[in-house]
Write a protein that holds these residues in place. Structure first.
Motif, PDB file in Angstrom:
ATOM      1  N   THR A   1       0.880  -1.181  -0.022  1.00 52.33           N
ATOM      2  CA  THR A   1       0.095   0.056  -0.132  1.00 52.33           C
ATOM      3  C   THR A   1       0.759   1.179  -0.020  1.00 52.33           C
ATOM      4  OG1 THR A   1       0.054   0.132   2.413  1.00 52.33           O
ATOM      5  CG2 THR A   1      -1.849  -1.232   1.444  1.00 52.33           C
ATOM      6  N   ALA A   2       0.304   2.310  -0.405  1.00 53.86           N
ATOM      7  CA  ALA A   2       1.140   3.596  -0.113  1.00 53.86           C
ATOM      8  C   ALA A   2       1.313   3.908   1.093  1.00 53.86           C
ATOM      9  CB  ALA A   2       0.107   4.832  -0.925  1.00 53.86           C
ATOM     10  N   ARG A   3       0.663   3.394   2.210  1.00 51.24           N
ATOM     11  CA  ARG A   3       1.034   3.694   3.478  1.00 51.24           C
ATOM     12  C   ARG A   3       2.274   3.217   3.899  1.00 51.24           C
ATOM     13  NH1 ARG A   3      -3.281   2.350   7.868  1.00 51.24           N
ATOM     14  NH2 ARG A   3      -4.457   3.870   6.625  1.00 51.24           N
ATOM     15  N   PHE A   4       2.761   2.004   3.275  1.00 45.92           N
ATOM     16  CA  PHE A   4       3.905   1.125   3.628  1.00 45.92           C
ATOM     17  C   PHE A   4       5.200   2.064   3.488  1.00 45.92           C
ATOM     18  CE2 PHE A   4       7.145  -1.338   1.789  1.00 45.92           C
ATOM     19  CZ  PHE A   4       7.605  -2.097   2.880  1.00 45.92           C
ATOM     20  N   PHE A   5       5.130   2.855   2.199  1.00 48.04           N
ATOM     21  CA  PHE A   5       6.383   3.634   1.950  1.00 48.04           C
ATOM     22  C   PHE A   5       6.493   4.961   2.737  1.00 48.04           C
ATOM     23  CE2 PHE A   5       5.306   1.611  -1.984  1.00 48.04           C
ATOM     24  CZ  PHE A   5       6.210   1.297  -2.812  1.00 48.04           C
TER      25      PHE A   5
ATOM     26  N   ALA B   1       7.706   2.114   6.761  1.00 53.54           N
ATOM     27  CA  ALA B   1       8.439   1.107   6.859  1.00 53.54           C
ATOM     28  C   ALA B   1       9.878   1.494   7.395  1.00 53.54           C
ATOM     29  CB  ALA B   1       9.131   0.765   5.431  1.00 53.54           C
ATOM     30  N   ARG B   2      10.575   0.572   8.047  1.00 55.94           N
ATOM     31  CA  ARG B   2      11.807   0.726   8.910  1.00 55.94           C
ATOM     32  C   ARG B   2      12.787   1.680   8.040  1.00 55.94           C
ATOM     33  NH1 ARG B   2      12.723  -4.926  12.201  1.00 55.94           N
ATOM     34  NH2 ARG B   2      10.939  -5.019  13.254  1.00 55.94           N
TER      35      ARG B   2
ATOM     36  N   ILE C   1      13.339  -5.067  -0.809  1.00 52.27           N
ATOM     37  CA  ILE C   1      13.135  -3.606  -0.945  1.00 52.27           C
ATOM     38  C   ILE C   1      11.906  -3.551  -2.053  1.00 52.27           C
ATOM     39  CG2 ILE C   1      13.999  -1.509  -1.965  1.00 52.27           C
ATOM     40  CD1 ILE C   1      17.008  -2.476  -1.331  1.00 52.27           C
ATOM     41  N   TRP C   2      10.888  -2.765  -1.811  1.00 46.37           N
ATOM     42  CA  TRP C   2       9.633  -2.546  -2.716  1.00 46.37           C
ATOM     43  C   TRP C   2      10.023  -1.044  -3.291  1.00 46.37           C
ATOM     44  CZ3 TRP C   2       9.142  -5.909   1.339  1.00 46.37           C
ATOM     45  CH2 TRP C   2       8.360  -7.049   1.029  1.00 46.37           C
ATOM     46  N   VAL C   3       9.828  -0.860  -4.598  1.00 48.75           N
ATOM     47  CA  VAL C   3       9.872   0.045  -5.296  1.00 48.75           C
ATOM     48  C   VAL C   3       8.784   0.626  -5.982  1.00 48.75           C
ATOM     49  CG1 VAL C   3      11.338   1.182  -7.099  1.00 48.75           C
ATOM     50  CG2 VAL C   3      12.320  -0.427  -5.853  1.00 48.75           C
ATOM     51  N   ARG C   4       8.368   1.879  -5.853  1.00 49.38           N
ATOM     52  CA  ARG C   4       7.401   2.599  -6.648  1.00 49.38           C
ATOM     53  C   ARG C   4       7.588   3.987  -7.284  1.00 49.38           C
ATOM     54  NH1 ARG C   4       1.656   2.677  -3.862  1.00 49.38           N
ATOM     55  NH2 ARG C   4       1.799   0.227  -4.599  1.00 49.38           N
ATOM     56  N   VAL C   5       7.526   3.751  -8.536  1.00 50.88           N
ATOM     57  CA  VAL C   5       7.594   4.944  -9.466  1.00 50.88           C
ATOM     58  C   VAL C   5       6.348   5.662  -9.936  1.00 50.88           C
ATOM     59  CG1 VAL C   5       9.062   5.978 -11.431  1.00 50.88           C
ATOM     60  CG2 VAL C   5      10.008   3.935  -9.916  1.00 50.88           C
ATOM     61  N   THR C   6       5.939   6.697  -9.761  1.00 46.44           N
ATOM     62  CA  THR C   6       4.909   7.493 -10.240  1.00 46.44           C
ATOM     63  C   THR C   6       5.217   8.746 -10.945  1.00 46.44           C
ATOM     64  OG1 THR C   6       4.540   8.490  -8.099  1.00 46.44           O
ATOM     65  CG2 THR C   6       3.338   6.478  -8.548  1.00 46.44           C
ATOM     66  N   ASP C   7       4.429   9.275 -11.893  1.00 50.45           N
ATOM     67  CA  ASP C   7       4.721  10.519 -12.334  1.00 50.45           C
ATOM     68  C   ASP C   7       4.247  11.473 -11.723  1.00 50.45           C
ATOM     69  OD1 ASP C   7       5.614   9.683 -15.085  1.00 50.45           O
ATOM     70  OD2 ASP C   7       3.571   8.543 -15.453  1.00 50.45           O
TER      71      ASP C   7
ATOM     72  N   LEU D   1      11.302   4.100  -2.275  1.00 49.38           N
ATOM     73  CA  LEU D   1      12.157   2.732  -1.985  1.00 49.38           C
ATOM     74  C   LEU D   1      11.557   2.687  -0.396  1.00 49.38           C
ATOM     75  CD1 LEU D   1      15.716   3.727  -3.394  1.00 49.38           C
ATOM     76  CD2 LEU D   1      13.685   2.452  -4.390  1.00 49.38           C
ATOM     77  N   ALA D   2      11.429   1.434   0.071  1.00 47.23           N
ATOM     78  CA  ALA D   2      11.024   1.077   1.340  1.00 47.23           C
ATOM     79  C   ALA D   2      11.480  -0.485   1.708  1.00 47.23           C
ATOM     80  CB  ALA D   2       9.625   1.132   1.530  1.00 47.23           C
ATOM     81  N   SER D   3      11.783  -0.699   2.893  1.00 45.76           N
ATOM     82  CA  SER D   3      12.086  -2.159   3.246  1.00 45.76           C
ATOM     83  C   SER D   3      11.878  -2.294   4.761  1.00 45.76           C
ATOM     84  CB  SER D   3      13.345  -2.470   3.099  1.00 45.76           C
ATOM     85  OG  SER D   3      13.964  -3.958   3.621  1.00 45.76           O
TER      86      SER D   3
END
Length: 514
Positions: free
Chosen positions: A165-169, A172-173, A463-469, A478-480
């Motif tokens: 989810t967006a909240r995770f980013f 996250a630690r 590591i989770w990655v999300r790229v948005t315009d 980036l979050a882990s």
């Protein structure tokens, strides 16, 4: 409360209603089989649980964490008892008379509890039924927990969760974000390419929002816990195998020149051909070595000089040099002049006042022969140089049935026997053991080492990655959730800084070319 008879009794009401029951059954349409069965206690009904359901309940019981914790505590408690209480040697347990003599030695310490403790298996804890049952249940619990967890680890490794989810980013630690002056597509490709260059596995999630990827390294590391759990089971199996099928005799004495059977269900016999001990100038022992010849069913199978760190090994039976001393070579004959014993009696014990040295052996008829000599330098003991005192004990008696002082080389009648003290001779004390579980234990330690290395030195990193315009370019997040440590925190920070710098430089070069 007094127990009442559970047998059904007829009441007056039942008797009065008796004649009407058959017609009532027919009126109710009951089939003949049901009418005649009279099964009111359910014992004739079909079982409520199938074998599969029973197995499922047992499986659920074994992988319960509370059950595992209780079994671990019980195993630790029983192991502690085995370490605190004296343990009867394996060679003594095999001989009923020797076992009783050993119990008499510990009876002054435990008093009336001696028999109770023996019945509970306290004096042979590591081969006792309670210990083996607890260890078996613990092994089953570990296997059940491993089997229950293995599919979870497999799914997490092969098909990890790639969407968050967006909240995770934001919670996250480890987390980082930056905006790069490039398109979201270019930014996402740059992130994936950088991850692959640094040996990260890349799994792209097309579901959105934005462009998403899951990165990880050492995705096989969680299987290290499986190896560690299996290691404990294998080690326990090795110890149980050694306890049930092996033996360890820590006081196996060999008088030089006199063969002796190894026993313990083997057909082995061994003879010390010679013994030599050397010392340093300060008197401390330098080396002592026994030249052994080993026979299997009368046929010589091995010959070797045995030192402390150089044992003789044959088909899993090990002979370790341990100690040495002086033995009294004795010849014993019964009333018919049949020879009962011609061997050395190792004088390996000393009295508490250090005045006498003594040893003992058991004759074929169960009589225990004690041989006593004066310790070196002791005078006025009633035993002169070249003499020994012998004492004979019948059964569990605490006073000798016969005793005498023997001169060397002179046969003497002692009780119903003729005893001759021939001479003194060196003896070597060996530790003889067969440990069939040792290879199994080493395999367990190997599995444990593999599991620990996988878990400690190659941790699973995600590591989770999300790229948005965005209006300013591409937002890279980036979050882990993994545990913070110096190495991974530095890698995570360097990755974010590196990606941000490269994307910015790429944008600047593109603008310059334009």
């Amino acid at each position: 409360m007094k127990q009442t008879d559970a047998k059904p009794t007829r009441t007056a009401a039942a008797d009065s209603a008796g004649p009407a029951q058959p017609s009532a059954a027919r009126a109710a349409g009951m089939p003949p089989a049901a009418r005649g069965s009279g099964a009111v206690d359910g014992l004739d009904d079909q079982a409520a649980l199938s074998p599969g359901q029973v197995a499922g309940h047992i499986y659920a019981f074994l992988y319960n964490k509370s059950v595992g914790l209780v079994l671990i505590l019980l195993a630790g408690l029983l192991g502690l008892m085995g370490a605190i209480f004296p343990q009867m040697p394996a060679s003594t347990r095999a001989d009923a008379q020797a076992a009783e003599q050993w119990l008499e030695q510990v009876r002054p310490v435990f008093g009336g509890w001696t028999g109770v403790l023996r019945g509970l298996g306290v004096f042979n804890m590591f081969t006792s039924v309670p210990f083996l049952v607890v260890m078996g249940l613990l092994a089953a619990s570990i296997l059940a927990c491993t089997a229950h967890r293995l599919p979870v680890i497999w799914r997490a490794s092969r098909h990890p969760r790639t969407r968050v989810t967006a909240r995770f980013f934001g919670r996250a630690r480890l987390r980082s974000h930056f905006t790069a002056p490039v398109s979201a597509e270019d930014a996402f490709e740059a992130v994936c390419a950088d991850a692959r260059r640094h040996r990260l596995r890349v799994i792209v999630d097309e579901r959105g929002p934005g462009r998403n990827a899951y990165l990880d390294r050492n995705h096989w590391a969680p299987f290290g816990t499986v190896f560690a759990h299996l290691a404990f089971v294998v080690v326990m199996a090795g110890f149980v195998a050694s306890s049930l099928t092996g033996f360890r005799d820590q006081q196996f004495t060999l008088t030089v020149g006199y063969p002796k059977d190894v026993g313990h269900g083997t057909a082995l016999s061994v003879q010390a051909n010679s013994f030599q001990d050397t010392y340093y100038e300060d008197g401390s022992p330098k080396d002592y070595v026994a030249d052994l010849t080993l026979l299997d069913d009368g046929e010589q199978v091995a010959s070797q000089e045995v030192r402390v760190n150089t044992p003789l090994s044959y088909h899993g039976v090990m002979f370790h040099q341990s100690y040495f001393g002086v033995a009294a070579v004795m010849r014993v004959a019964d009333a018919s002049r049949a020879e009962l014993l011609h061997d050395g009696v190792a004088l390996e014990w000393s009295t508490s006042d250090k005045i006498f040295n003594y040893g003992h052996t058991t004759l074929p008829d169960g009589t225990v022969l004690y041989v006593v000599e004066a310790a070196s330098g002791q005078v006025g003991t009633g035993i002169e140089p070249g003499q020994v005192r012998v004492e004979l004990y019948e059964g569990e008696a605490t006073t000798p049935s016969a005793e005498a002082v023997l001169d060397q080389g002179t046969p003497s009648a002692v009780g119903d026997y003729t005893l001759t003290f021939e001479r003194e001779q060196q003896f070597t004390g060996m530790i003889v053991r067969r440990d069939p579980g040792a290879p199994i234990v080493w395999v367990g330690f190997g599995l444990l080492a593999i599991g620990v290395c996988m878990t400690m030195f190659f941790p699973h990193r995600r590591i989770w990655v999300r790229v948005t315009d965005t209006d300013d370019g591409a937002l890279v997040q980036l979050a882990s959730p993994d545990r913070r440590d110096f190495g991974f925190s530095a890698f995570f920070t360097d990755m974010a800084v590196r990606l941000s710098g490269r994307m910015t430089q790429h944008a600047e070069r593109t603008d310059a070319d334009a």
